[in-house]
Scaffold this motif. Sequence first.
Motif, short mmCIF file in Angstrom:
data_model
loop_
_atom_site.label_atom_id
_atom_site.label_comp_id
_atom_site.label_asym_id
_atom_site.label_seq_id
_atom_site.Cartn_x
_atom_site.Cartn_y
_atom_site.Cartn_z
N VAL A 1 0.46 -0.77 0.06
CA VAL A 1 -0.02 -0.20 -0.22
C VAL A 1 0.89 1.21 -0.16
O VAL A 1 2.05 1.01 0.61
N GLN A 2 0.33 2.25 -0.27
CA GLN A 2 1.21 3.41 -0.18
C GLN A 2 0.30 4.94 0.14
O GLN A 2 -1.81 4.38 0.31
N ILE A 3 0.04 4.78 1.46
CA ILE A 3 -0.65 6.30 3.00
C ILE A 3 -0.98 6.99 1.71
O ILE A 3 -0.03 7.82 1.32
N VAL A 4 -2.22 7.59 1.58
CA VAL A 4 -2.61 8.60 1.08
C VAL A 4 -3.00 9.49 1.94
O VAL A 4 -3.12 10.62 1.29
N GLU A 5 -3.11 9.20 3.31
CA GLU A 5 -4.30 10.02 4.37
C GLU A 5 -3.66 10.17 6.09
O GLU A 5 -3.98 8.35 5.77
N LEU A 6 -3.39 10.61 6.08
CA LEU A 6 -3.52 10.57 7.48
C LEU A 6 -4.73 11.12 8.39
O LEU A 6 -5.01 12.14 8.42
N LEU A 7 -4.80 10.01 9.27
CA LEU A 7 -6.45 10.25 9.70
C LEU A 7 -6.50 10.72 11.15
O LEU A 7 -7.16 11.43 11.75
N ASP A 8 -5.56 10.74 12.09
CA ASP A 8 -5.56 11.01 13.32
C ASP A 8 -5.33 12.96 12.90
O ASP A 8 -4.62 13.03 12.37
N THR A 9 -5.60 13.53 14.58
CA THR A 9 -5.79 14.20 13.99
C THR A 9 -4.41 15.25 14.54
O THR A 9 -3.35 14.87 14.94
N LYS A 10 -3.84 16.63 13.81
CA LYS A 10 -2.83 16.93 14.51
C LYS A 10 -2.40 16.99 15.52
O LYS A 10 -1.40 17.02 16.84
N TYR B 1 -1.43 6.38 13.39
CA TYR B 1 -1.98 5.28 13.05
C TYR B 1 -2.96 5.01 12.49
O TYR B 1 -2.75 3.67 12.03
N ARG B 2 -4.20 5.60 12.46
CA ARG B 2 -5.25 5.41 11.60
C ARG B 2 -4.98 6.24 10.33
O ARG B 2 -4.53 7.16 10.37
N ILE C 1 2.28 0.16 14.17
CA ILE C 1 2.68 1.14 13.06
C ILE C 1 3.09 2.65 13.14
O ILE C 1 1.38 3.13 12.35
N TYR C 2 3.48 3.54 12.72
CA TYR C 2 3.48 4.33 13.03
C TYR C 2 3.74 5.05 11.57
O TYR C 2 4.43 4.76 10.16
N TYR C 3 1.65 4.85 10.65
CA TYR C 3 2.31 5.47 9.23
C TYR C 3 2.74 6.75 9.09
O TYR C 3 2.43 7.98 9.62
N ILE C 4 4.46 7.05 7.56
CA ILE C 4 4.09 8.26 7.67
C ILE C 4 3.10 8.78 5.47
O ILE C 4 3.80 7.67 5.03
N GLU C 5 2.42 9.46 5.77
CA GLU C 5 1.88 9.96 4.58
C GLU C 5 2.67 10.15 3.12
O GLU C 5 3.53 9.97 3.49
N ASN C 6 2.28 9.03 2.49
CA ASN C 6 3.18 8.77 1.01
C ASN C 6 4.26 7.99 1.11
O ASN C 6 4.99 7.70 -0.32
#
Length: 140
Positions: A39-48, A63-64, A94-99
């Motif tokens: 997969v590729q991360i396209v959007e971080l859903l946790d708030t800032k 996370y989300r 996992i801590y995901y990073i956008e893109n």
Amino acid sequence: MKLITTFILTIYTSISLACTCDMVPIEDEIRETDYIVLVQIVELLDTKEEREDYYFSKPDQSYRVKVKILKTFKGEFQTEQIVELGSDFSSCDIYYIENNEYLLFLIKEGDKYITKHCSYSEHVDNAEENIKAVEAELNQ
């Protein structure tokens, strides 16, 4: 005495927050997992605020997330499909990073997908051997 107690509690808390796993052989993990995708991360859903306050000050990670399916090794996803991944917010997530791209071993809990804890899910830069193992196991 107060200093010693504080030190012991700090060490105990740090140890209890760490993720520990007993990994099974990857072939077993592949057989036992219903969804394996690239997969590729396209959007971080946790708030800032969540990312800054709760995730050890990692404002560029989440996370989300929403992911774009690049390749389905196992499961029902279509290439280019957008899927939302939830989290149970454990220290093993996992801590995901956008893109960025990831190899993920997923499970479905209710109506959401989450990354299996203690699986071979990882950033694609580190996943070459695991991708080869997935392809070899599923092409038998």
